[in-house]
Design an enzyme around this catalytic site. Sequence first.
Site, PDB file in Angstrom:
ATOM      1  N   SER A 178       0.790  -1.226   0.000  1.00  0.00           N
ATOM      2  CA  SER A 178       0.000   0.000   0.000  1.00  0.00           C
ATOM      3  C   SER A 178       0.822   1.276   0.000  1.00  0.00           C
ATOM      4  O   SER A 178       0.346   2.311  -0.467  1.00  0.00           O
ATOM      5  CB  SER A 178      -0.938   0.008   1.208  1.00  0.00           C
ATOM      6  OG  SER A 178      -0.211  -0.041   2.428  1.00  0.00           O
ATOM      7  N   HIS A 206      -5.331  -3.734  -2.539  1.00  0.00           N
ATOM      8  CA  HIS A 206      -5.051  -2.722  -3.554  1.00  0.00           C
ATOM      9  C   HIS A 206      -4.908  -3.308  -4.952  1.00  0.00           C
ATOM     10  O   HIS A 206      -4.646  -2.563  -5.901  1.00  0.00           O
ATOM     11  CB  HIS A 206      -3.787  -1.953  -3.179  1.00  0.00           C
ATOM     12  CG  HIS A 206      -3.916  -1.197  -1.889  1.00  0.00           C
ATOM     13  ND1 HIS A 206      -4.408   0.090  -1.828  1.00  0.00           N
ATOM     14  CD2 HIS A 206      -3.649  -1.561  -0.607  1.00  0.00           C
ATOM     15  CE1 HIS A 206      -4.423   0.496  -0.568  1.00  0.00           C
ATOM     16  NE2 HIS A 206      -3.967  -0.493   0.195  1.00  0.00           N
ATOM     17  N   LYS A 238     -11.928   0.200  -1.637  1.00  0.00           N
ATOM     18  CA  LYS A 238     -10.939   0.827  -2.513  1.00  0.00           C
ATOM     19  C   LYS A 238     -11.482   0.829  -3.948  1.00  0.00           C
ATOM     20  O   LYS A 238     -12.301   1.671  -4.280  1.00  0.00           O
ATOM     21  CB  LYS A 238      -9.601   0.132  -2.347  1.00  0.00           C
ATOM     22  CG  LYS A 238      -9.079   0.299  -0.905  1.00  0.00           C
ATOM     23  CD  LYS A 238      -7.818  -0.432  -0.641  1.00  0.00           C
ATOM     24  CE  LYS A 238      -7.322  -0.159   0.775  1.00  0.00           C
ATOM     25  NZ  LYS A 238      -8.240  -0.651   1.842  1.00  0.00           N
TER      26      LYS A 238
END
Length: 397
Positions: A178, A206, A238
């Site tokens: 990240s 992610h 996300k």
Amino acid sequence: MSFDQLQAALDQRERDALYRRRRVLDSAQGPEVQVDGKRYLAFCSNDYLGLANHPDVIRALQQGADRYGVGGGASHLVNGHGRAHHALEEALAEFTGRERVLLFSNGYMANLGAINGLLGKADAIFQDRLNHASLLDAGLLSGARFQRYLHNDVASLEQRLARTDGRRKLVVTDGVFSMDGDLAPLPELASAARAESAWLMVDDAHGFGCIGRGGRGIVDHFDLGQDEVPVLVGTLGKAFGTSGAFVAGSSALIETLIQFARTYIYTTSMPPAVACASLASLRLLETQDWRREHLNALIGRFRAGCAQLGLNLMDSPTPIQPILIGEADAAMAISAGLEARGIFVGAIRPPTVPAGSARLRVTLSASHSEAQVDELLEALGQVIGAQAMGDRQGMPQ
């Protein structure tokens, strides 16, 4: 007892340019936001595909609230596992190519639940040194013998695996890191784990939505499956643009977590309307490849522009594009300079990243335009150029 000792520690953190301050967002997520009453062009959101404010997702949330109300009302095992949750779990299982999926309220709870549901004091856990805090905390709380291997260093992992006699062995890594944006070497990690009869767990918070076929994430990117990566974690806050998280794997894994994952058993389920919104996001993610194509074009454009400016970009093929600065006060100064020009980019400092590696964490979204990326590059050139000139003028003759 007073809190004077705490205040002293807070004062020291501020002197070290490490103090964190909350900002108030007055708008929806998007390329342009309003923060503390001012408008900015923003490059610090994890809304990678621009779905957090998509009308279809908003409509699904509204319709879900109309049908199911707002709160989940209870834990999944009492009376809180709704039809919307079940439908989302089934869709995510199909999407990830796994037998089953289990929803959690957020990524932190998914990681705590998965690791602590699988391991105990007789077991061993091996984690990449740069893993997310939730993974590291989960490993420490499990009571298992805890070891950290060098970042993305398979040989370092193999050495540690060979020396353990744990009952169960779990290797844990982020899929996309990240703060650096780089990818874990999953094929090699899977091979090392298999050689020592260990399980491999990947937190692909992610990666989902951004890489792999149809946004299926890093496991798909490397053409691996459930056998190679038996424990797969993903988040919905996300690229999906909603909220929550999930663990995907075999039926035996999911049943084990239902029985033993305390962060699943003892917490209220996510609002069912959020599950409805997440299902709408998944459909958009699967069908709108143009979002990933545009995002990849923006990543290439940004990296090329940074190269022309001579900026120290970290090696990342993902929407996370960190510019390595070094010292925390310098990163804060550049972030403030960008903010003065109407651009919002966060400075990431220790302890989130190692000392001496403070950075600007630029994140790109499919909702950004090429013109907006160019505007960021122009501002970076001005701010960093002005800072470099100031540093030279301050040097002793």
